[in-house]
Each structure stands twice: as C-alpha cells, then as structure tokens.
Motif scaffolding. Structure first.
Motif, short mmCIF file in Angstrom:
data_model
loop_
_atom_site.label_atom_id
_atom_site.label_comp_id
_atom_site.label_asym_id
_atom_site.label_seq_id
_atom_site.Cartn_x
_atom_site.Cartn_y
_atom_site.Cartn_z
N GLN A 9 0.84 -1.29 -0.14
CA GLN A 9 0.04 -0.08 0.03
C GLN A 9 0.82 1.31 -0.01
OE1 GLN A 9 -3.15 -0.10 3.01
NE2 GLN A 9 -2.81 -2.33 3.15
N PHE A 10 0.31 2.25 -0.40
CA PHE A 10 1.18 3.54 -0.54
C PHE A 10 1.19 4.13 0.74
CE2 PHE A 10 0.80 3.63 -5.21
CZ PHE A 10 2.00 4.06 -5.60
N ASN A 11 2.30 4.65 1.14
CA ASN A 11 2.27 5.53 2.47
C ASN A 11 1.70 6.87 2.25
OD1 ASN A 11 3.14 7.69 4.19
ND2 ASN A 11 5.36 7.01 4.33
N ARG A 12 0.76 7.21 3.12
CA ARG A 12 -0.27 8.10 2.87
C ARG A 12 0.48 9.70 2.40
NH1 ARG A 12 -4.40 7.33 7.99
NH2 ARG A 12 -4.63 5.23 7.14
N LEU A 13 1.73 9.80 2.59
CA LEU A 13 2.55 10.91 2.27
C LEU A 13 2.80 11.09 0.89
CD1 LEU A 13 4.82 11.24 5.42
CD2 LEU A 13 2.91 12.38 5.02
N PHE A 14 2.68 9.92 0.23
CA PHE A 14 2.82 9.81 -1.29
C PHE A 14 1.82 9.67 -2.19
CE2 PHE A 14 6.75 8.84 0.97
CZ PHE A 14 7.81 9.54 0.32
N ARG A 15 1.67 10.27 -3.12
CA ARG A 15 0.64 10.17 -4.22
C ARG A 15 1.27 10.09 -5.74
NH1 ARG A 15 -2.45 13.87 -7.08
NH2 ARG A 15 -1.48 15.58 -6.06
N LEU A 16 0.94 8.91 -6.42
CA LEU A 16 1.13 8.55 -7.62
C LEU A 16 0.59 9.17 -8.77
CD1 LEU A 16 3.16 6.53 -9.54
CD2 LEU A 16 1.32 5.07 -9.40
N GLN A 17 1.01 9.78 -9.71
CA GLN A 17 0.22 10.41 -10.62
C GLN A 17 1.11 10.36 -11.91
OE1 GLN A 17 -1.18 14.28 -9.31
NE2 GLN A 17 0.03 15.29 -10.81
N PHE A 18 0.39 10.49 -13.06
CA PHE A 18 1.29 10.58 -14.38
C PHE A 18 1.10 12.24 -14.42
CE2 PHE A 18 1.74 11.11 -18.80
CZ PHE A 18 2.78 10.14 -19.15
N SER A 24 6.00 11.14 -17.68
CA SER A 24 6.18 10.08 -16.84
C SER A 24 5.50 10.07 -15.63
CB SER A 24 7.75 9.86 -16.34
OG SER A 24 8.13 11.04 -15.56
N PHE A 25 5.41 8.95 -14.93
CA PHE A 25 4.83 8.89 -13.41
C PHE A 25 5.62 9.31 -12.34
CE2 PHE A 25 2.18 5.48 -15.49
CZ PHE A 25 1.03 5.76 -14.60
N VAL A 26 5.15 10.20 -11.52
CA VAL A 26 5.92 10.91 -10.35
C VAL A 26 5.21 10.64 -9.08
CG1 VAL A 26 6.57 12.82 -11.74
CG2 VAL A 26 4.67 12.93 -10.51
N LEU A 27 5.94 10.61 -7.89
CA LEU A 27 5.33 10.53 -6.72
C LEU A 27 5.51 11.85 -6.10
CD1 LEU A 27 6.83 7.33 -5.07
CD2 LEU A 27 4.52 7.87 -5.54
N LEU A 28 4.40 12.35 -5.80
CA LEU A 28 4.52 13.66 -5.11
C LEU A 28 4.32 13.48 -3.86
CD1 LEU A 28 1.61 15.26 -7.37
CD2 LEU A 28 4.05 15.63 -7.42
N PHE A 29 5.16 14.28 -2.92
CA PHE A 29 4.96 14.22 -1.51
C PHE A 29 5.15 15.78 -0.91
CE2 PHE A 29 9.12 13.42 -2.95
CZ PHE A 29 10.11 14.22 -2.16
N PRO A 30 4.99 15.95 0.27
CA PRO A 30 5.01 17.25 0.79
C PRO A 30 6.09 18.32 0.57
CG PRO A 30 3.92 15.94 2.44
CD PRO A 30 4.25 14.96 1.33
N GLU A 31 7.12 17.54 0.52
CA GLU A 31 8.71 18.28 0.04
C GLU A 31 8.91 18.14 -1.17
OE1 GLU A 31 8.66 15.35 2.46
OE2 GLU A 31 7.83 16.75 4.08
N GLY A 32 8.16 17.71 -2.09
CA GLY A 32 8.54 17.54 -3.45
C GLY A 32 8.09 16.46 -4.47
N LYS A 85 10.17 4.22 2.03
CA LYS A 85 9.09 4.64 2.77
C LYS A 85 8.00 5.07 1.84
CE LYS A 85 10.97 4.39 7.14
NZ LYS A 85 11.61 3.26 7.26
N TRP A 86 8.14 4.66 0.57
CA TRP A 86 7.06 4.98 -0.48
C TRP A 86 5.76 4.04 -0.13
CZ3 TRP A 86 10.48 4.86 -5.44
CH2 TRP A 86 11.30 6.04 -5.57
#
Length: 90
Positions: A9-18, A24-32, A85-86
């Motif tokens: 499962q994804f850590n709630r701090l990370f969000r996957l989106q294209f 490309s796909f990226v992982l978004l998180f509060p710091e970047g 921790k993703w």
C-alpha cells in the motif's frame, strides 16, 4: 522478498500520478516530487492496496510478456520502495 502474498500500500504521504509535462509517472510528497523511470511507474501503477505482490507480477507479466520472468525485478524494486517509505505492507 519471499512472501508474494503480501499486499503493498502507498504511504499516505506519497501520491502517484502521471505528469504529462514530465512524460512519466511521479510520486508527489509534501517536500517535492520523485520522477520515476518507466519500469518503476509500471510497477507502482499496480499498487492499489488490494493486489498482492504475486498479483502485481501477474498483471505485469500479462502486460509485458516479452520481458520474461519479472519476479526478481519487481521484488527488488518493491524492497527499495519500502526502504524509501513509499510503500508499506499492512
């Protein structure tokens, strides 16, 4: 990874989106943001909180039959993603 029945499962701090701008796909998180390579994006795209590691591997094998056995590569990547921790396993 020896237990292919585990469900990532994804850590709630990370969000996957294209990201079209990144193509490309990226992982978004509060710091970047983390830009993912195509393989990482394909694997994480299958992480839905319901599919086991074995299920993810099966989906990817069906999508990329020419790639051969993806088990070691997928497992190695998921170990790295957990270390970063993703993802986590409930």
């Amino acid at each position: 990874m020896s237990d292919l029945s585990k469900v990532p499962q994804f850590n709630r701090l990370f969000r996957l989106q294209f990201e079209p701008a990144q193509d490309s796909f990226v992982l978004l998180f509060p710091e970047g943001m983390v830009k993912l390579n195509p393989s990482a994006g394909a694997i994480l795209e299958q992480v839905d909180g319901d599919s086991s590691v074995a299920g993810i591997i099966n989906k990817l094998q069906s999508k990329f039959p020419e790639a051969g056995d993806l088990t070691p590569d997928v497992c190695d990547f998921l170990i790295t993603a957990e270390e970063k921790k993703w993802i986590y396993y409930a």
